[in-house]
Structure formats: C-alpha cells, structure tokens
Design a protein around this motif. Structure first.
Motif, PDB file in Angstrom:
ATOM      1  N   LEU A 146       1.050  -1.128   0.007  1.00 48.01           N
ATOM      2  CA  LEU A 146       0.218   0.046   0.032  1.00 48.01           C
ATOM      3  C   LEU A 146       0.938   1.151  -0.093  1.00 48.01           C
ATOM      4  O   LEU A 146       1.960   1.402   0.499  1.00 48.01           O
ATOM      5  N   ALA A 147       0.569   2.205  -0.863  1.00 46.21           N
ATOM      6  CA  ALA A 147       1.264   3.584  -0.718  1.00 46.21           C
ATOM      7  C   ALA A 147       0.877   4.248   0.688  1.00 46.21           C
ATOM      8  O   ALA A 147      -0.423   4.394   0.945  1.00 46.21           O
ATOM      9  N   SER A 148       1.574   5.002   0.893  1.00 47.43           N
ATOM     10  CA  SER A 148       1.410   6.057   2.040  1.00 47.43           C
ATOM     11  C   SER A 148       1.427   7.604   1.528  1.00 47.43           C
ATOM     12  O   SER A 148       2.805   7.620   0.862  1.00 47.43           O
ATOM     13  N   PRO A 149       0.560   8.376   1.716  1.00 40.27           N
ATOM     14  CA  PRO A 149      -0.571   8.003   2.435  1.00 40.27           C
ATOM     15  C   PRO A 149      -1.443   7.124   1.576  1.00 40.27           C
ATOM     16  O   PRO A 149      -1.382   6.994   0.580  1.00 40.27           O
ATOM     17  N   TYR A 150      -2.409   6.545   2.521  1.00 39.15           N
ATOM     18  CA  TYR A 150      -3.369   5.451   1.988  1.00 39.15           C
ATOM     19  C   TYR A 150      -4.768   5.925   2.324  1.00 39.15           C
ATOM     20  O   TYR A 150      -4.963   6.361   3.284  1.00 39.15           O
ATOM     21  N   TYR A 151      -5.569   5.960   1.396  1.00 37.13           N
ATOM     22  CA  TYR A 151      -7.094   6.139   1.416  1.00 37.13           C
ATOM     23  C   TYR A 151      -7.815   4.773   1.673  1.00 37.13           C
ATOM     24  O   TYR A 151      -7.703   3.873   0.858  1.00 37.13           O
ATOM     25  N   ASN A 152      -8.354   4.598   2.863  1.00 39.83           N
ATOM     26  CA  ASN A 152      -8.978   3.421   3.243  1.00 39.83           C
ATOM     27  C   ASN A 152     -10.144   2.953   2.349  1.00 39.83           C
ATOM     28  O   ASN A 152     -10.832   3.703   2.054  1.00 39.83           O
ATOM     29  N   THR A 153     -10.340   1.730   1.823  1.00 40.11           N
ATOM     30  CA  THR A 153     -11.024   1.217   1.056  1.00 40.11           C
ATOM     31  C   THR A 153     -12.331   0.722   1.525  1.00 40.11           C
ATOM     32  O   THR A 153     -13.358   0.293   0.944  1.00 40.11           O
ATOM     33  N   THR A 154     -12.352   0.364   2.906  1.00 43.16           N
ATOM     34  CA  THR A 154     -13.531  -0.193   3.583  1.00 43.16           C
ATOM     35  C   THR A 154     -13.941   0.790   4.783  1.00 43.16           C
ATOM     36  O   THR A 154     -13.259   1.093   5.482  1.00 43.16           O
ATOM     37  N   ALA A 155     -15.055   1.102   4.677  1.00 44.72           N
ATOM     38  CA  ALA A 155     -15.595   2.359   5.516  1.00 44.72           C
ATOM     39  C   ALA A 155     -15.542   2.043   6.834  1.00 44.72           C
ATOM     40  O   ALA A 155     -16.187   0.897   7.228  1.00 44.72           O
ATOM     41  N   PHE A 156     -15.258   2.680   7.613  1.00 45.52           N
ATOM     42  CA  PHE A 156     -15.185   2.460   9.228  1.00 45.52           C
ATOM     43  C   PHE A 156     -14.288   1.577   9.760  1.00 45.52           C
ATOM     44  O   PHE A 156     -13.922   1.640  10.974  1.00 45.52           O
ATOM     45  N   THR A 157     -13.765   0.612   8.989  1.00 45.12           N
ATOM     46  CA  THR A 157     -12.741  -0.279   9.635  1.00 45.12           C
ATOM     47  C   THR A 157     -11.825  -0.724   8.289  1.00 45.12           C
ATOM     48  O   THR A 157     -12.450  -1.078   7.256  1.00 45.12           O
ATOM     49  N   GLN A 158     -10.742  -1.047   8.662  1.00 43.14           N
ATOM     50  CA  GLN A 158      -9.694  -1.613   7.716  1.00 43.14           C
ATOM     51  C   GLN A 158      -8.572  -2.246   8.384  1.00 43.14           C
ATOM     52  O   GLN A 158      -8.150  -1.540   9.065  1.00 43.14           O
ATOM     53  N   GLU A 159      -8.494  -3.580   7.976  1.00 44.43           N
ATOM     54  CA  GLU A 159      -7.303  -4.167   8.584  1.00 44.43           C
ATOM     55  C   GLU A 159      -5.980  -4.011   7.624  1.00 44.43           C
ATOM     56  O   GLU A 159      -6.187  -4.630   6.525  1.00 44.43           O
ATOM     57  N   ILE A 160      -4.933  -3.861   8.143  1.00 45.23           N
ATOM     58  CA  ILE A 160      -3.865  -3.823   7.524  1.00 45.23           C
ATOM     59  C   ILE A 160      -2.660  -4.669   8.049  1.00 45.23           C
ATOM     60  O   ILE A 160      -2.661  -4.748   9.192  1.00 45.23           O
ATOM     61  N   PHE A 161      -1.993  -5.140   7.132  1.00 52.31           N
ATOM     62  CA  PHE A 161      -0.776  -6.292   7.226  1.00 52.31           C
ATOM     63  C   PHE A 161       0.343  -5.512   7.219  1.00 52.31           C
ATOM     64  O   PHE A 161       0.695  -4.988   6.310  1.00 52.31           O
ATOM     65  N   ILE A 162       1.422  -5.522   8.144  1.00 53.48           N
ATOM     66  CA  ILE A 162       2.707  -5.123   8.182  1.00 53.48           C
ATOM     67  C   ILE A 162       3.533  -6.323   7.918  1.00 53.48           C
ATOM     68  O   ILE A 162       3.594  -7.085   8.450  1.00 53.48           O
ATOM     69  N   ARG A 163       4.521  -5.882   6.979  1.00 52.20           N
ATOM     70  CA  ARG A 163       5.605  -6.980   6.549  1.00 52.20           C
ATOM     71  C   ARG A 163       6.967  -6.082   6.982  1.00 52.20           C
ATOM     72  O   ARG A 163       7.123  -4.959   6.655  1.00 52.20           O
ATOM     73  N   ILE A 164       7.916  -6.749   7.658  1.00 50.75           N
ATOM     74  CA  ILE A 164       9.320  -6.102   7.998  1.00 50.75           C
ATOM     75  C   ILE A 164      10.254  -7.181   7.583  1.00 50.75           C
ATOM     76  O   ILE A 164      10.166  -8.359   8.241  1.00 50.75           O
ATOM     77  N   GLU A 165      11.077  -6.715   6.971  1.00 48.95           N
ATOM     78  CA  GLU A 165      12.192  -7.413   6.361  1.00 48.95           C
ATOM     79  C   GLU A 165      13.569  -6.677   6.874  1.00 48.95           C
ATOM     80  O   GLU A 165      13.841  -5.466   6.748  1.00 48.95           O
ATOM     81  N   ILE A 166      14.460  -7.526   7.440  1.00 48.86           N
ATOM     82  CA  ILE A 166      15.732  -7.157   7.888  1.00 48.86           C
ATOM     83  C   ILE A 166      16.610  -6.970   6.443  1.00 48.86           C
ATOM     84  O   ILE A 166      16.697  -7.952   5.763  1.00 48.86           O
ATOM     85  N   MET A 167      17.234  -5.830   6.660  1.00 46.22           N
ATOM     86  CA  MET A 167      17.965  -5.484   5.371  1.00 46.22           C
ATOM     87  C   MET A 167      19.706  -5.913   5.633  1.00 46.22           C
ATOM     88  O   MET A 167      20.267  -5.411   6.710  1.00 46.22           O
TER      89      MET A 167
END
Length: 85
Positions: free
Chosen positions: A62-83
């Motif tokens: 997802l790009a930031s800023p992000y415009y939520n596509t589900t009204a009133f609630t949106q679940e976002i998943f975070i990925r972290i990679e060690i560089m």
C-alpha cells in the motif's frame, strides 16, 4: 522484532468531501516507529498490505498516504524485512 500495534483510530474528515463516509487518508509510515520501537529503521524495510497473503508474498504494498477502501474499519498487514548489507 515487531512490536504489537493496537487499533489505530482516526476520525473521518471533510478532506474527501464527506465527513461521514468512514473513509480517510492515513499516513502509514507514521506507524513505523510504533512497529519498531527503539530498533533502527535503517536496518529494516517495512511495507503495509491489505491482506496476509500480500504481506507474505511482498506484493501489492500500500502507498502512503493510504485512503482506506473499507468504510469505518480496515485491517492492514505489516511486513518487516531485515536488510542485509
């Protein structure tokens, strides 16, 4: 180490012309410090995704800023990679 992220709550606003549609633009990058805590941001790559599958496959970030596509609630998943250098 990913720190737990509690629910992030923002109030709707008029920026999209409707303050009651339950949709708003969010700066996802502002969550980086919450996710990492005191860890060094320069050592990881953080991306945000709309599904667990996308996060697992490192696709459709997802790009930031992000415009939520589900009204009133949106679940976002975070990925972290060690560089590695």
């Amino acid at each position: 180490i990913a720190n737990p992220v509690t629910d992030w709550i923002e109030c709707d606003d008029l920026n999209d012309g409707d303050e009651q549609n339950g949709q708003k633009e969010f700066n996802l990058i502002s969550l980086n410090s919450v996710v990492l805590g005191t860890q060094n941001l320069a050592e990881v790559n953080i991306t945000y995704h709309s599904s667990q599958i996308d996060a697992d496959n490192n696709s459709n970030a997802l790009a930031s800023p992000y415009y939520n596509t589900t009204a009133f609630t949106q679940e976002i998943f975070i990925r972290i990679e060690i560089m590695f250098n």
